[in-house]
Design a protein around this motif. Structure first.
Motif, PDB file in Angstrom:
ATOM      1  N   ARG A   1      -5.267  28.337  29.689  1.00 10.17           N
ATOM      2  CA  ARG A   1      -5.867  28.770  31.051  1.00 10.17           C
ATOM      3  C   ARG A   1      -5.001  28.101  32.144  1.00 10.17           C
ATOM      4  NH1 ARG A   1      -8.046  31.896  34.403  1.00 10.17           N
ATOM      5  NH2 ARG A   1      -9.455  30.862  35.768  1.00 10.17           N
TER       6      ARG A   1
ATOM      7  N   GLU B   1     -11.924  25.868  33.163  1.00 15.23           N
ATOM      8  CA  GLU B   1     -12.480  27.279  33.034  1.00 15.23           C
ATOM      9  C   GLU B   1     -13.480  27.630  34.262  1.00 15.23           C
ATOM     10  OE1 GLU B   1     -12.338  29.553  30.666  1.00 15.23           O
ATOM     11  OE2 GLU B   1     -11.278  28.583  29.644  1.00 15.23           O
TER      12      GLU B   1
ATOM     13  N   MET C   1     -12.338  27.063  37.235  1.00 13.18           N
ATOM     14  CA  MET C   1     -11.414  27.027  38.324  1.00 13.18           C
ATOM     15  C   MET C   1     -10.786  28.641  38.471  1.00 13.18           C
ATOM     16  SD  MET C   1      -9.129  23.652  37.874  1.00 13.18           S
ATOM     17  CE  MET C   1      -8.272  24.145  39.291  1.00 13.18           C
ATOM     18  N   THR C   2     -10.770  29.022  39.684  1.00 17.44           N
ATOM     19  CA  THR C   2     -10.259  30.475  39.825  1.00 17.44           C
ATOM     20  C   THR C   2      -8.979  30.505  40.461  1.00 17.44           C
ATOM     21  OG1 THR C   2     -11.283  30.433  42.147  1.00 17.44           O
ATOM     22  CG2 THR C   2     -12.809  31.551  40.305  1.00 17.44           C
ATOM     23  N   SER C   3      -8.452  29.200  41.144  1.00 20.12           N
ATOM     24  CA  SER C   3      -7.042  29.099  41.540  1.00 20.12           C
ATOM     25  C   SER C   3      -6.683  27.571  41.709  1.00 20.12           C
ATOM     26  CB  SER C   3      -7.045  29.961  42.823  1.00 20.12           C
ATOM     27  OG  SER C   3      -7.761  29.192  43.884  1.00 20.12           O
TER      28      SER C   3
ATOM     29  N   GLN D   1      -2.253  30.165  33.059  1.00 19.06           N
ATOM     30  CA  GLN D   1      -2.346  31.302  33.858  1.00 19.06           C
ATOM     31  C   GLN D   1      -2.754  31.053  35.441  1.00 19.06           C
ATOM     32  OE1 GLN D   1      -6.047  32.580  31.860  1.00 19.06           O
ATOM     33  NE2 GLN D   1      -5.013  34.437  30.711  1.00 19.06           N
ATOM     34  N   LEU D   2      -3.354  29.763  35.591  1.00 22.98           N
ATOM     35  CA  LEU D   2      -3.663  29.305  36.958  1.00 22.98           C
ATOM     36  C   LEU D   2      -2.245  28.821  37.740  1.00 22.98           C
ATOM     37  CD1 LEU D   2      -6.687  26.935  36.293  1.00 22.98           C
ATOM     38  CD2 LEU D   2      -6.840  29.163  37.562  1.00 22.98           C
TER      39      LEU D   2
END
Length: 362
Positions: free
Chosen positions: A334, A208, A210-212, A337-338
């Motif tokens: 999640r 959660e 992490m952005t990438s 998505q990443l």
């Protein structure tokens, strides 16, 4: 445009007034000319008839009319000059007033539009503020629900461990070897569930935040799927087979994050094996355009319609008989998505449960 129309109307009115005044003056002059000519003709007629006295009288009258005509013409030219000068001033005054009116209208329209734009910006800012407030409230509520759910989920196995341990340690309890084995097994299962909850919480917190993801691993889907099925085969319930199928060649590769992809497939296979008590669990791989599709299909009890809308939310337990943490599908969603892909529950499949993971090839 409005300014031009107003000036045009003023010009037409001025010209109409000028034409009317000129027409009136012209008619007076023409009448005097006609009278002078008539008296001249009559004087000539009397002179030819030998009546010079009458001709002389008519001549004097004609001369007087001619003098009046010259005076009228002079007055006409003087009046015409004054009239034109007055019309020029009136025209300029009317033009100035109309210009002022048009400027006032334009300024008023600009102010009204500026006010409307300002009001619209204020409304949008207010709506954005309300939306931000709702998001903040939802975030606080999610955190509160998360803590409540975690506390509840951890309390259940902890109570089991404490209760069964107390029974085993009680000196007054005469337990058979089978009963002690059963209690020990229950304590072990509760300990595993508690450990699983802690591990999933750590994993969920990590993904959660992490952005990438770095997606530079060269992965062979067939090899990954085969290894996962071999590792998880021993976790299958008695009489349940774990199979792998693929329409891809063994040397087919994709560029992605190997660890994240393996985590998603591991969670999906682990859930399927827990819920499936008879039949099979199948991991299948196929290519769909520029994407690779991973399907995990089981012959378990399926997922009820009441759970499908919030299937990927936290702590959604879809079965009463098999205890889970309710965080696995949230982690899968999640990670998908990443990875730049998607994950969904195939509602068209009615023989159990099927999850479809789609990730880009590179």
């Amino acid at each position: 445009m409005l300014h031009r129309i107003a000036l045009l109307l003023i010009g037409v009115l001025c010209l109409s007034g000028t034409a009317l005044a000129q027409e009136t003056s012209d008619s007076t002059v023409e009448r005097l000319r006609h009278e002078a000519h008539r008296y001249s003709v009559m004087a000539d007629s009397f002179h030819e008839a030998g009546n010079d006295s009458m001709a002389y009288e008519l001549y004097k009258q004609g001369k007087a009319i001619a003098a009046e005509l010259r005076e009228k013409q002079h007055e006409y030219f003087v009046d015409e000059s004054q009239r034109r000068l007055m019309e020029k001033y009136r025209y300029r005054t009317a033009s100035a007033l109309m210009t002022l009116l048009v400027i006032t209208i334009i300024v008023g329209i600009y102010i009204i539009r500026r006010q409307r734009r300002s009001n619209r910006e204020l409304v949008l800012a207010h709506l954005a503020e309300q939306e931000a407030l709702r998001k903040a409230e939802r975030a606080v509520q999610v955190q509160r629900d998360f803590l409540n759910n975690v506390s509840h989920e951890m309390r259940t196995p902890l109570n089991s461990i404490a209760g069964f341990s107390e029974v085993l340690a009680s000196p007054g309890m005469a337990l058979t070897a089978a009963e002690k084995l059963d209690l020990s097994q229950r304590i072990k299962e509760s300990s595993q569930l508690l450990t699983d909850i802690v591990d999933k919480m750590i994993e969920l917190s990590r993904v959660e935040g992490m952005t990438s993801l770095e997606k530079n691993d060269l992965v062979a889907p067939n090899i990954l799927g085969t290894l996962l099925c071999q590792q998880l085969q021993e976790d299958a319930n008695e009489g349940v087979s774990l199979r792998f199928s693929s329409t891809l060649k063994d040397d087919f590769t994709i560029v992605t994050n190997n660890m994240a992809l393996e985590q998603v497939l591991h969670h999906l296979l682990d859930n399927a094996l827990r819920f499936t008590t008879q039949g099979s669990v199948v991991l299948s791989i196929a290519k769909n355009g520029t994407n690779v599709v991973f399907c995990v299909t089981d012959t378990g009890p399926g997922i009820g319609e009441e759970y499908r809308e919030h299937l990927f939310d936290l702590f959604v337990d879809t079965h009463d008989e098999v205890k889970t943490t309710g965080m696995g599908l949230s982690i899968c969603h999640r990670l998908a998505q990443l990875l730049g892909g998607t994950i969904r529950h195939d509602t068209a499949y009615t023989g159990g449960t099927r999850f479809v993971l789609q990730v880009p090839r590179n």
